[in-house]
Design a protein around this motif. Structure first.
Motif, PDB file in Angstrom:
ATOM      1  N   UNK A 198      24.082  39.232  44.094  1.00 45.46           N
ATOM      2  CA  UNK A 198      22.674  39.433  44.423  1.00 45.46           C
ATOM      3  C   UNK A 198      21.810  38.515  43.577  1.00 45.46           C
ATOM      4  N   UNK A 199      21.003  37.718  44.224  1.00 43.75           N
ATOM      5  CA  UNK A 199      20.168  36.741  43.532  1.00 43.75           C
ATOM      6  C   UNK A 199      18.758  37.309  43.391  1.00 43.75           C
ATOM      7  N   UNK A 200      18.318  37.563  42.147  1.00 41.71           N
ATOM      8  CA  UNK A 200      16.967  38.056  41.903  1.00 41.71           C
ATOM      9  C   UNK A 200      15.981  36.922  41.681  1.00 41.71           C
ATOM     10  N   UNK A 201      16.412  35.855  41.042  1.00 40.70           N
ATOM     11  CA  UNK A 201      15.562  34.691  40.808  1.00 40.70           C
ATOM     12  C   UNK A 201      16.461  33.500  40.547  1.00 40.70           C
ATOM     13  N   UNK A 202      15.866  32.344  40.361  1.00 39.74           N
ATOM     14  CA  UNK A 202      16.654  31.135  40.133  1.00 39.74           C
ATOM     15  C   UNK A 202      17.433  31.197  38.824  1.00 39.74           C
ATOM     16  N   UNK A 203      17.021  32.059  37.895  1.00 42.21           N
ATOM     17  CA  UNK A 203      17.659  32.109  36.586  1.00 42.21           C
ATOM     18  C   UNK A 203      18.459  33.386  36.348  1.00 42.21           C
ATOM     19  N   UNK A 204      18.495  34.290  37.314  1.00 38.47           N
ATOM     20  CA  UNK A 204      19.165  35.567  37.105  1.00 38.47           C
ATOM     21  C   UNK A 204      20.083  35.869  38.278  1.00 38.47           C
ATOM     22  N   UNK A 205      21.317  36.209  37.965  1.00 37.35           N
ATOM     23  CA  UNK A 205      22.286  36.594  38.980  1.00 37.35           C
ATOM     24  C   UNK A 205      22.814  37.974  38.641  1.00 37.35           C
ATOM     25  N   UNK A 206      22.693  38.899  39.549  1.00 36.42           N
ATOM     26  CA  UNK A 206      23.141  40.265  39.312  1.00 36.42           C
ATOM     27  C   UNK A 206      24.416  40.518  40.113  1.00 36.42           C
ATOM     28  N   UNK A 207      25.381  41.117  39.460  1.00 34.08           N
ATOM     29  CA  UNK A 207      26.657  41.399  40.101  1.00 34.08           C
ATOM     30  C   UNK A 207      26.472  42.397  41.238  1.00 34.08           C
ATOM     31  N   UNK A 208      27.184  42.168  42.341  1.00 29.90           N
ATOM     32  CA  UNK A 208      27.102  43.099  43.460  1.00 29.90           C
ATOM     33  C   UNK A 208      28.264  42.888  44.393  1.00 29.90           C
ATOM     34  N   UNK A 209      28.333  43.678  45.445  1.00 32.07           N
ATOM     35  CA  UNK A 209      29.394  43.483  46.430  1.00 32.07           C
ATOM     36  C   UNK A 209      28.928  43.936  47.790  1.00 32.07           C
ATOM     37  N   UNK A 210      29.565  43.373  48.827  1.00 33.48           N
ATOM     38  CA  UNK A 210      29.094  43.583  50.183  1.00 33.48           C
ATOM     39  C   UNK A 210      29.596  44.876  50.796  1.00 33.48           C
ATOM     40  N   UNK A 211      30.757  45.334  50.389  1.00 35.20           N
ATOM     41  CA  UNK A 211      31.305  46.561  50.953  1.00 35.20           C
ATOM     42  C   UNK A 211      32.322  47.119  49.978  1.00 35.20           C
ATOM     43  N   UNK A 212      33.059  48.123  50.387  1.00 30.32           N
ATOM     44  CA  UNK A 212      33.990  48.788  49.485  1.00 30.32           C
ATOM     45  C   UNK A 212      35.415  48.301  49.643  1.00 30.32           C
ATOM     46  N   UNK A 213      35.617  47.210  50.365  1.00 29.93           N
ATOM     47  CA  UNK A 213      36.944  46.621  50.450  1.00 29.93           C
ATOM     48  C   UNK A 213      37.338  46.037  49.098  1.00 29.93           C
ATOM     49  N   UNK A 214      38.648  45.994  48.802  1.00 28.98           N
ATOM     50  CA  UNK A 214      39.070  45.323  47.570  1.00 28.98           C
ATOM     51  C   UNK A 214      38.636  43.854  47.617  1.00 28.98           C
ATOM     52  N   UNK A 215      37.870  43.440  46.612  1.00 31.04           N
ATOM     53  CA  UNK A 215      37.328  42.086  46.612  1.00 31.04           C
ATOM     54  C   UNK A 215      38.201  41.212  45.729  1.00 31.04           C
ATOM     55  N   UNK A 216      39.023  40.388  46.317  1.00 30.94           N
ATOM     56  CA  UNK A 216      39.971  39.590  45.565  1.00 30.94           C
ATOM     57  C   UNK A 216      39.763  38.110  45.826  1.00 30.94           C
ATOM     58  N   UNK A 217      39.836  37.329  44.765  1.00 31.63           N
ATOM     59  CA  UNK A 217      39.815  35.878  44.856  1.00 31.63           C
ATOM     60  C   UNK A 217      41.050  35.357  44.155  1.00 31.63           C
ATOM     61  N   UNK A 218      41.840  34.549  44.847  1.00 31.55           N
ATOM     62  CA  UNK A 218      43.028  33.931  44.263  1.00 31.55           C
ATOM     63  C   UNK A 218      42.736  32.480  43.946  1.00 31.55           C
ATOM     64  N   UNK A 219      43.161  32.031  42.746  1.00 34.40           N
ATOM     65  CA  UNK A 219      43.006  30.635  42.350  1.00 34.40           C
ATOM     66  C   UNK A 219      44.374  30.078  41.969  1.00 34.40           C
ATOM     67  N   UNK A 220      44.646  28.851  42.439  1.00 35.54           N
ATOM     68  CA  UNK A 220      45.900  28.182  42.107  1.00 35.54           C
ATOM     69  C   UNK A 220      45.598  26.852  41.449  1.00 35.54           C
ATOM     70  N   UNK A 221      46.294  26.507  40.357  1.00 32.48           N
ATOM     71  CA  UNK A 221      45.965  25.329  39.564  1.00 32.48           C
ATOM     72  C   UNK A 221      47.129  24.355  39.497  1.00 32.48           C
ATOM     73  N   UNK A 222      46.825  23.155  38.992  1.00 31.52           N
ATOM     74  CA  UNK A 222      47.829  22.100  38.874  1.00 31.52           C
ATOM     75  C   UNK A 222      48.945  22.454  37.901  1.00 31.52           C
ATOM     76  N   UNK A 223      48.695  23.373  36.976  1.00 30.80           N
ATOM     77  CA  UNK A 223      49.736  23.747  36.020  1.00 30.80           C
ATOM     78  C   UNK A 223      50.742  24.741  36.611  1.00 30.80           C
ATOM     79  N   UNK A 224      50.620  25.034  37.903  1.00 29.90           N
ATOM     80  CA  UNK A 224      51.548  25.933  38.574  1.00 29.90           C
ATOM     81  C   UNK A 224      51.177  27.398  38.477  1.00 29.90           C
ATOM     82  N   UNK A 225      50.055  27.715  37.859  1.00 29.13           N
ATOM     83  CA  UNK A 225      49.657  29.110  37.697  1.00 29.13           C
ATOM     84  C   UNK A 225      48.807  29.587  38.865  1.00 29.13           C
ATOM     85  N   UNK A 226      48.937  30.862  39.180  1.00 25.04           N
ATOM     86  CA  UNK A 226      48.123  31.526  40.203  1.00 25.04           C
ATOM     87  C   UNK A 226      47.525  32.776  39.572  1.00 25.04           C
ATOM     88  N   UNK A 227      46.223  32.963  39.781  1.00 19.74           N
ATOM     89  CA  UNK A 227      45.564  34.135  39.219  1.00 19.74           C
ATOM     90  C   UNK A 227      44.788  34.864  40.312  1.00 19.74           C
TER      91      UNK A 227
END
Length: 240
Positions: free
Chosen positions: A192-221
């Motif tokens: 949720x964006x309140x202003x150009x300098x402030x970002x407030x944490x939020x979520x769109x629904x109650x689904x599990x919100x997951x982001x996967x990242x994979x890097x050149x070092x072979x790691x996945x988080x």
């Protein structure tokens, strides 16, 4: 699957009951038709994304010459040639939901709306001002369904939250030992964006919100977006 100069469509066709009982599964493939005017000598495919429409699948393929080819993946048919990147290498494409397209060129994110012109041909119309990040963009993941915000990874080993309409960019910590070249998401989300300098944490629904990242070092988080701002700890870590 995408090669430097080829696109291959793969399909698992429906099988009859007898075949299923035998435990036999089929995997079919077909090489995509080459677009008219395709320069096999120098141009290369560099990025792609897939959009599921009502009854067919749209494939968008970016090239080293800044063009985007649109395919009907079900019919293996070239629909149109789009030129959103002005003859520059396209490093990433994101179009999780029609008609919004985000195109990464160098350190810049370009946003477009896909629409049909008066003759019915598909075209890309610029939707907002370009957004510049800290270095080369490696991958982009957009939020469906609104497609106004997303996350991008760069060659500086950083992740960025961005909002297309407001132009807001917030750098996030990747915690990887090398650049993250792959992003994946399983749910809708937003900050949720309140202003150009402030970002407030939020979520769109109650689904599990997951982001996967994979890097050149072979790691996945695996990350929880809803907890990222307050507690940026990975839910799970996998080392290559």
């Amino acid at each position: 699957t995408l090669g430097r100069r080829s696109v291959i469509f793969w399909r698992c066709p429906d099988t009859d009951a007898a075949t299923c009982q035998l435990g036999v599964k089929q995997l079919q493939f077909q090489v995509a038709e080459s677009p008219d005017g395709w320069d096999e000598g120098s141009a290369e495919f560099t990025a792609f994304c897939v959009v599921q429409l009502s009854d067919w699948c749209l494939l968008l393929v970016g090239t080293s010459h800044g063009h985007v080819w649109a395919y009907n993946a079900d019919e293996n048919q070239v629909l149109a040639e789009l030129c959103p990147a002005r003859d520059e290498v396209i490093s990433a494409l994101a179009c999780a939901q029609w008609p919004f397209l985000v195109c990464a060129v160098g350190s810049v994110l370009l946003s477009f709306v896909l629409e049909h012109d008066e003759t019915g041909c598909l075209q890309a119309v610029e939707a907002a001002a370009p957004l510049r990040l800290d270095s080369q963009v490696l991958d982009v993941q957009m939020h469906a369904p609104c497609m106004k915000e997303g996350v991008a990874s760069t060659s500086s080993n950083s992740l960025w939250y961005f909002h297309i309409v407001s132009g807001l960019r917030v750098q996030l910590q990747s915690f990887h030992g090398a650049s993250s070249r792959a992003l994946g998401s399983n749910a809708a989300w937003h900050l949720d964006v309140n202003s150009a300098s402030e970002v407030r944490e939020g979520h769109a629904d109650e689904l599990p919100e997951a982001l996967a990242t994979g890097a050149d070092d072979g790691s996945v988080r695996l990350w929880s977006r809803s907890r990222w701002a307050a507690c940026p700890e990975a839910l799970a870590e996998f080392e290559g």
